[in-house]
Design an enzyme around this catalytic site. Structure first.
Site, PDB file in Angstrom:
ATOM      1  N   LYS A   8     -37.503  12.707 136.927  1.00 61.49           N
ATOM      2  CA  LYS A   8     -37.907  11.821 135.815  1.00 61.49           C
ATOM      3  C   LYS A   8     -38.310  12.596 134.574  1.00 61.49           C
ATOM      4  O   LYS A   8     -38.074  12.157 133.448  1.00 61.49           O
ATOM      5  CB  LYS A   8     -39.042  10.885 136.238  1.00 61.49           C
ATOM      6  CG  LYS A   8     -40.258  11.578 136.876  1.00 61.49           C
ATOM      7  CD  LYS A   8     -40.140  11.643 138.350  1.00 61.49           C
ATOM      8  CE  LYS A   8     -40.954  12.777 138.940  1.00 61.49           C
ATOM      9  NZ  LYS A   8     -41.624  12.457 140.138  1.00 61.49           N
ATOM     10  N   GLU A  56     -31.245   6.836 140.522  1.00 56.91           N
ATOM     11  CA  GLU A  56     -32.052   5.810 141.173  1.00 56.91           C
ATOM     12  C   GLU A  56     -33.396   6.362 141.662  1.00 56.91           C
ATOM     13  O   GLU A  56     -34.425   5.682 141.611  1.00 56.91           O
ATOM     14  CB  GLU A  56     -31.267   5.209 142.349  1.00 56.91           C
ATOM     15  CG  GLU A  56     -31.929   4.059 143.041  1.00 56.91           C
ATOM     16  CD  GLU A  56     -32.264   2.907 142.109  1.00 56.91           C
ATOM     17  OE1 GLU A  56     -31.352   2.165 141.740  1.00 56.91           O
ATOM     18  OE2 GLU A  56     -33.445   2.750 141.723  1.00 56.91           O
ATOM     19  N   GLY A  98     -39.492   5.737 143.665  1.00 52.25           N
ATOM     20  CA  GLY A  98     -39.182   6.248 145.014  1.00 52.25           C
ATOM     21  C   GLY A  98     -38.044   5.470 145.646  1.00 52.25           C
ATOM     22  O   GLY A  98     -36.928   5.445 145.139  1.00 52.25           O
ATOM     23  N   ASP A 106     -46.621  11.500 134.744  1.00 56.84           N
ATOM     24  CA  ASP A 106     -45.509  11.105 135.616  1.00 56.84           C
ATOM     25  C   ASP A 106     -45.169   9.622 135.414  1.00 56.84           C
ATOM     26  O   ASP A 106     -43.991   9.248 135.294  1.00 56.84           O
ATOM     27  CB  ASP A 106     -45.905  11.388 137.078  1.00 56.84           C
ATOM     28  CG  ASP A 106     -44.829  10.970 138.055  1.00 56.84           C
ATOM     29  OD1 ASP A 106     -43.834  11.704 138.192  1.00 56.84           O
ATOM     30  OD2 ASP A 106     -44.975   9.900 138.685  1.00 56.84           O
ATOM     31  N   LYS A 164     -41.642   7.848 133.916  1.00 59.35           N
ATOM     32  CA  LYS A 164     -40.908   6.774 134.601  1.00 59.35           C
ATOM     33  C   LYS A 164     -40.819   5.523 133.718  1.00 59.35           C
ATOM     34  O   LYS A 164     -39.794   4.842 133.686  1.00 59.35           O
ATOM     35  CB  LYS A 164     -41.583   6.461 135.942  1.00 59.35           C
ATOM     36  CG  LYS A 164     -41.460   7.631 136.917  1.00 59.35           C
ATOM     37  CD  LYS A 164     -42.380   7.461 138.109  1.00 59.35           C
ATOM     38  CE  LYS A 164     -42.197   8.568 139.120  1.00 59.35           C
ATOM     39  NZ  LYS A 164     -43.244   8.572 140.155  1.00 59.35           N
ATOM     40  N   GLY A 170     -42.771  10.138 148.424  1.00 59.00           N
ATOM     41  CA  GLY A 170     -42.620  10.604 149.803  1.00 59.00           C
ATOM     42  C   GLY A 170     -41.190  10.973 150.112  1.00 59.00           C
ATOM     43  O   GLY A 170     -40.253  10.574 149.414  1.00 59.00           O
TER      44      GLY A 170
HETATM   45  N1  HSE Z   1     -45.422  12.332 142.485  1.00 62.42           N
HETATM   46  C1  HSE Z   1     -44.712  11.121 142.404  1.00 62.42           C
HETATM   47  C2  HSE Z   1     -45.678  10.001 142.735  1.00 62.42           C
HETATM   48  C3  HSE Z   1     -43.591  11.116 143.413  1.00 62.42           C
HETATM   49  O1  HSE Z   1     -46.782  10.265 143.199  1.00 62.42           O
HETATM   50  O2  HSE Z   1     -45.355   8.859 142.489  1.00 62.42           O
HETATM   51  C4  HSE Z   1     -42.295  10.576 143.003  1.00 62.42           C
HETATM   52  O3  HSE Z   1     -41.998  10.505 141.678  1.00 62.42           O
END
Ligand code: HSE
Length: 433
Positions: free
Chosen positions: A105, A129, A134, A201, A205, A302
């Site tokens: 991402k 995807e 996830g 993060d 996304k 995961g």
């Molecule tokens: N580190 C990310 C999370 C995993 O905790 O959502 C997948 O992007």
């Protein structure tokens, strides 16, 4: 049928899961794809490292070039994460005539335009995807399943690590470091978990989803973000007392051709479906003009959930549907120019926690600062201290009526300077939905 040849770049948590599916589910995947999916190279930094999935020794290499130059490789799967060398590897793979699958991402949020332009120039496809949500097939849902809609809003829990930590803290009474260590042990967190807990993060996304949903370029700097690292356990407790849970919410919505985007801890009513998203699960609430309200839910982090999304892209490439979607839906082209709404002009109700000295006039001073910024108080909570002494520091929690974030920030600056305020104030939006 010709097999689909695959080179895997990176064999960490997710890469190990992808290799496991490709090696252990060959028959099932060939049936679904109509042709075999064959792992031809696994490029790793440390070939001797013991791996949970035993990989045939002849597949493992430290060199990328032979994989890119192998005519039997159709797809390069980039699973090393981060910006470089991931960006260069993806661009080189596209230039070498390979399609690309990525779960990265960060690289898409930062360099998506360059990557997608390069793919088009070389008549290649990029499938991603696994980059958001996830194992939840949200990219396909927005790109294809909701293609008939004009999407007006996305509200989402997009970071499994943060959601896991919040759940452990509020339900198990765990402290923050213990919950974070547990998330890392279970393979949810990034190599650098600060990106998980500071909202970066989730912002990456959200940029990807907003790009797909609204068709507009999303510079990362327009996404205001705060993470769960700014939360104090007292905020979880007060929120619960008021009938809310705190979730790290990523939100994008369009109104009057203006797009607002932000990521921040938000008080969500206990009865709202997003409040029920526990552990490392993610959920994405999408509103479209034809479909109405939809919600997508599932494991957001995961090994095997993310591997499931990567392999679904490989099956789509083997079938040829990913290439068609990429071309005909013009994924990631700039079809719309939206303006961005400044965060300070966003109106919301707010939760404000202050630590103040318990003495006559304190509340009046606080109320006066809020009034100066046109912020109207909806409720106040102060618990009587067991230590019934004037002059001690106590928390008070104020909920406001709708107010502008810009005004609230100015008010907080002033409040933090008041002699009766003993620690920086905490403030979070209260979701009205
Ligand atoms: N580190 C990310 C999370 C995993 O905790 O959502 C997948 O992007």
């Amino acid at each position: 049928m010709e097999p689909l040849g695959i080179a895997l770049i990176g064999c960490g948590v997710v890469g190990g899961g992808v290799a496991k599916l490709l090696l252990e589910q060959q028959g099932h995947l060939a049936e679904r794809a109509g042709r075999p999916l064959v792992l031809r190279h696994v490029v790793v930094r440390h070939p001797e490292k013991p791996r949970a999935v035993p990989l045939p020794r002849n597949l493992i290499t430290t060199q990328i070039e032979p994989a890119l130059g192998d005519p039997q490789v159709d797809v390069v799967v980039e699973l090393i994460g981060g910006l470089e060398p991931a960006r260069t590897i993806i661009l080189n793979a596209l230039r070498a005539g390979k399609d690309v699958v990525t779960a990265n991402k960060a690289v898409l949020a930062h360099h998506g335009t360059e990557i997608f332009d390069t793919a088009r120039e070389h008549h290649r496809t990029v499938a991603f995807e696994a980059s958001v949500g996830g194992g939840i097939p949200i990219v396909g849902a927005i790109a294809r399943g909701l293609a008939a809609n004009h999407i007006s809003s996305i509200k989402a829990i997009l970071n499994g690590t943060s959601n896991f930590i919040l759940t452990q803290m509020s339900e198990q009474g765990q402290d923050y470091p213990t919950a974070l260590a547990e998330a890392q042990r279970r393979g949810f967190a990034e190599a650098d978990p600060s990106m998980d807990v500071d909202g970066t993060d989730a912002a990456h996304k959200l940029a990807i989803l907003a790009r797909l949903a609204f068709g507009s370029e999303i510079p990362l700097e327009v996404i205001e973000r705060r993470g769960i690292d700014v939360l104090h356990p007292a905020d979880l407790a007060f929120a619960s007392e008021l009938g809310y849970v705190i979730k790290l919410i990523a939100e994008a919505w369009v109104h009057d051709e203006q797009l607002a985007l932000h990521v921040e801890p938000t008080l969500v009513r206990k009865l709202h479906p997003l409040a029920d998203v526990r552990g490392a699960n993610n959920a994405i609430h999408v509103v479209g003009d034809a479909v109405g309200e939809t919600m997508f839910y599932g494991p957001g982090a995961g090994q095997m959930p993310t591997a499931s999304a990567v392999v679904s892209d490989l099956v789509d490439l083997a079938i040829g549907s990913a290439q068609l979607t990429f071309r005909t839906l013009r994924l990631w082209t700039n079809c719309r120019r939206l303006r961005f709404r400044s965060a300070s002009s966003i109106k919301s109700r707010f939760y404000l926690r202050l630590n103040v000295i318990d003495r006559p006039g304190t509340l009046a001073q606080v109320a006066s600062v809020l009034a100066d910024h046109h912020i109207s108080i909806a409720s106040v909570v102060q618990h009587e201290s067991l230590d019934d002494q004037e002059g001690i520091s106590v928390p008070i929690v104020i909920r406001s009526h709708d107010a502008f974030l810009g005004e609230l920030r100015k008010a907080v600056e002033t409040l933090d300077r008041l002699p009766c305020v003993t620690a920086p104030c905490a403030y979070f939006p209260v979701a009205d939905w």
